[in-house]
Design a protein around this motif. Sequence first.
Motif, PDB file in Angstrom:
ATOM      1  N   THR B  79       0.837  -1.190   0.000  1.00  0.00           N
ATOM      2  CA  THR B  79       0.000   0.000   0.000  1.00  0.00           C
ATOM      3  C   THR B  79       0.879   1.249   0.000  1.00  0.00           C
ATOM      4  O   THR B  79       1.793   1.353   0.792  1.00  0.00           O
ATOM      5  N   ILE B  80       0.585   2.177  -0.897  1.00  0.00           N
ATOM      6  CA  ILE B  80       1.289   3.445  -0.892  1.00  0.00           C
ATOM      7  C   ILE B  80       0.296   4.519  -0.453  1.00  0.00           C
ATOM      8  O   ILE B  80      -0.647   4.823  -1.171  1.00  0.00           O
ATOM      9  N   ALA B  81       0.525   5.066   0.722  1.00  0.00           N
ATOM     10  CA  ALA B  81      -0.329   6.151   1.212  1.00  0.00           C
ATOM     11  C   ALA B  81      -0.043   7.404   0.399  1.00  0.00           C
ATOM     12  O   ALA B  81       1.043   7.551  -0.169  1.00  0.00           O
ATOM     13  N   LYS B  82      -1.022   8.292   0.342  1.00  0.00           N
ATOM     14  CA  LYS B  82      -0.828   9.511  -0.452  1.00  0.00           C
ATOM     15  C   LYS B  82       0.358  10.307   0.059  1.00  0.00           C
ATOM     16  O   LYS B  82       1.044  10.973  -0.696  1.00  0.00           O
ATOM     17  N   LYS B  83       0.598  10.212   1.358  1.00  0.00           N
ATOM     18  CA  LYS B  83       1.713  10.962   1.923  1.00  0.00           C
ATOM     19  C   LYS B  83       3.047  10.380   1.442  1.00  0.00           C
ATOM     20  O   LYS B  83       4.061  11.066   1.469  1.00  0.00           O
ATOM     21  N   MET B  84       3.051   9.119   1.016  1.00  0.00           N
ATOM     22  CA  MET B  84       4.305   8.521   0.560  1.00  0.00           C
ATOM     23  C   MET B  84       4.491   8.683  -0.947  1.00  0.00           C
ATOM     24  O   MET B  84       5.573   8.395  -1.479  1.00  0.00           O
ATOM     25  N   ALA B  85       3.466   9.146  -1.646  1.00  0.00           N
ATOM     26  CA  ALA B  85       3.530   9.251  -3.106  1.00  0.00           C
ATOM     27  C   ALA B  85       4.734  10.076  -3.585  1.00  0.00           C
ATOM     28  O   ALA B  85       5.437   9.639  -4.503  1.00  0.00           O
ATOM     29  N   PRO B  86       5.020  11.236  -2.990  1.00  0.00           N
ATOM     30  CA  PRO B  86       6.192  11.992  -3.466  1.00  0.00           C
ATOM     31  C   PRO B  86       7.505  11.218  -3.308  1.00  0.00           C
ATOM     32  O   PRO B  86       8.428  11.416  -4.093  1.00  0.00           O
ATOM     33  N   VAL B  87       7.568  10.345  -2.300  1.00  0.00           N
ATOM     34  CA  VAL B  87       8.783   9.559  -2.086  1.00  0.00           C
ATOM     35  C   VAL B  87       8.962   8.561  -3.224  1.00  0.00           C
ATOM     36  O   VAL B  87      10.057   8.430  -3.798  1.00  0.00           O
ATOM     37  N   VAL B  88       7.881   7.865  -3.580  1.00  0.00           N
ATOM     38  CA  VAL B  88       7.964   6.895  -4.680  1.00  0.00           C
ATOM     39  C   VAL B  88       8.372   7.603  -5.964  1.00  0.00           C
ATOM     40  O   VAL B  88       9.218   7.132  -6.719  1.00  0.00           O
ATOM     41  N   LYS B  89       7.771   8.773  -6.182  1.00  0.00           N
ATOM     42  CA  LYS B  89       8.074   9.520  -7.400  1.00  0.00           C
ATOM     43  C   LYS B  89       9.540   9.945  -7.415  1.00  0.00           C
ATOM     44  O   LYS B  89      10.215   9.845  -8.446  1.00  0.00           O
ATOM     45  N   GLN B  90      10.031  10.382  -6.280  1.00  0.00           N
ATOM     46  CA  GLN B  90      11.429  10.815  -6.212  1.00  0.00           C
ATOM     47  C   GLN B  90      12.374   9.642  -6.475  1.00  0.00           C
ATOM     48  O   GLN B  90      13.369   9.788  -7.195  1.00  0.00           O
ATOM     49  N   VAL B  91      12.050   8.481  -5.912  1.00  0.00           N
ATOM     50  CA  VAL B  91      12.875   7.296  -6.142  1.00  0.00           C
ATOM     51  C   VAL B  91      12.900   6.982  -7.637  1.00  0.00           C
ATOM     52  O   VAL B  91      13.959   6.722  -8.225  1.00  0.00           O
ATOM     53  N   TYR B  92      11.726   7.057  -8.284  1.00  0.00           N
ATOM     54  CA  TYR B  92      11.662   6.778  -9.722  1.00  0.00           C
ATOM     55  C   TYR B  92      12.488   7.791 -10.504  1.00  0.00           C
ATOM     56  O   TYR B  92      13.236   7.433 -11.413  1.00  0.00           O
ATOM     57  N   GLU B  93      12.378   9.054 -10.126  1.00  0.00           N
ATOM     58  CA  GLU B  93      13.116  10.098 -10.853  1.00  0.00           C
ATOM     59  C   GLU B  93      14.626   9.932 -10.706  1.00  0.00           C
ATOM     60  O   GLU B  93      15.380  10.316 -11.588  1.00  0.00           O
ATOM     61  N   GLN B  94      15.062   9.359  -9.589  1.00  0.00           N
ATOM     62  CA  GLN B  94      16.496   9.200  -9.366  1.00  0.00           C
ATOM     63  C   GLN B  94      17.065   8.003 -10.113  1.00  0.00           C
ATOM     64  O   GLN B  94      18.284   7.868 -10.230  1.00  0.00           O
ATOM     65  N   MET B  95      16.202   7.122 -10.610  1.00  0.00           N
ATOM     66  CA  MET B  95      16.714   5.951 -11.338  1.00  0.00           C
ATOM     67  C   MET B  95      17.198   6.375 -12.722  1.00  0.00           C
ATOM     68  O   MET B  95      16.624   7.255 -13.350  1.00  0.00           O
ATOM     69  N   ALA B  96      18.261   5.717 -13.162  1.00  0.00           N
ATOM     70  CA  ALA B  96      18.804   6.028 -14.485  1.00  0.00           C
ATOM     71  C   ALA B  96      18.091   5.182 -15.538  1.00  0.00           C
ATOM     72  O   ALA B  96      17.612   4.093 -15.256  1.00  0.00           O
ATOM     73  N   GLU B  97      18.045   5.683 -16.764  1.00  0.00           N
ATOM     74  CA  GLU B  97      17.505   4.902 -17.878  1.00  0.00           C
ATOM     75  C   GLU B  97      18.491   3.795 -18.243  1.00  0.00           C
ATOM     76  O   GLU B  97      19.700   4.018 -18.125  1.00  0.00           O
ATOM     77  N   PRO B  98      18.090   2.633 -18.705  1.00  0.00           N
ATOM     78  CA  PRO B  98      16.699   2.214 -18.828  1.00  0.00           C
ATOM     79  C   PRO B  98      16.136   1.788 -17.485  1.00  0.00           C
ATOM     80  O   PRO B  98      16.842   1.190 -16.691  1.00  0.00           O
ATOM     81  N   ARG B  99      14.881   2.098 -17.266  1.00  0.00           N
ATOM     82  CA  ARG B  99      14.259   1.744 -15.984  1.00  0.00           C
ATOM     83  C   ARG B  99      12.870   1.163 -16.238  1.00  0.00           C
ATOM     84  O   ARG B  99      12.171   1.578 -17.159  1.00  0.00           O
ATOM     85  N   TRP B 100      12.524   0.215 -15.410  1.00  0.00           N
ATOM     86  CA  TRP B 100      11.199  -0.401 -15.500  1.00  0.00           C
ATOM     87  C   TRP B 100      10.544  -0.365 -14.126  1.00  0.00           C
ATOM     88  O   TRP B 100      11.246  -0.293 -13.108  1.00  0.00           O
TER      89      TRP B 100
END
Lengths: 167, 177
Positions: B79-100
Amino acid sequence: MAKIPNSVLIEKLQSKFPLAIYGTDEASDMLNVVADPTYNVEILQYLFHEPSLKFQFLTALCGIHYPGTEKELGVICHLHSLETNTRMRLKFFLPVQNPVIRTAISVFMTANWMERETYDFYGIIFEGHPNLKRILNVDEMEAFPMRKEFPLEDPNRLDKQDKYFGR
Amino acid sequence: MKTVSPPAGVEGPGFFATSLDQIIGTARANSLWPLPFATSCCGIEFMATMASHYDLGRFGAERLSFSPRQADVLMVMGTIAKKMAPVVKQVYEQMAEPRWVMAVGACASSGGIFDTYSVLQGIDEIVPVDVYVPGCPPRPEQILEGFIQIQELAKNESLRRRNSEEYKQLLAKYQIA
């Protein structure tokens, strides 16, 4: 030490605050006292400092919502006197148009986060609170989600539309 | 025991010829580094998936990356609470391409039983998702199947996926630069 009998508690509160105590109710587990919200700090202070009572532990502070009644919103304090192992509830009811009550931080430091939580979910304003902002929900939230008029379900959910259920 | 099969190509005594795309695809697919983002019971299933009985290491994912910079697959489990959503997004943004991205379980895929004001109704509201694994929680076999689907993507996708117009539009939709 033996538990403080409910009758003694009621008598002490009523003689100290004859106008501010609205009603009492001896529930099976502990005493409930409904009181005037404008005297909340004084009542808590009295219960804290009175040597024969010593309700010095604030177990919980939370809100409640009874929609459609005259004073819709409530603040409930659970108090515990550790020496005698006596517990009680204090309830203060507020009108929904102006839900303002004084903060209990001057008596219990632990009220800080609990009052923030009560503000977060019920929109009750605690006057004099040093940092009254949301604590559990996202800052951008516009509603007070535990109020009954606010829908519990998330509006973004796409698979719960009526058409999928033949409604 | 089945090992990794080579990509299609021309084989002769002492040489093997194929396209660079396929070589890199095969290499990538069999050395994916997952970043586990585990918040609840699906994370427990993932622990079983990593452990000796199911052993995600058999698929080249022995090495988990707890740094997004080095990770290839973001596995969101729970479960991802709305309060954790920015954290997930930041983790995704920090990943280098190619990323899945893999959404494991009902909660990460759609919010699951938590249809409520405080829970994100699927991580695809904030990051693009490649593979959804259903289940509440999914069994380790299902997580492995989801991982194999990611491997298939890695093998068959264009190496220049991130340069494609479609991919750029997808990221723009999520306001990810």
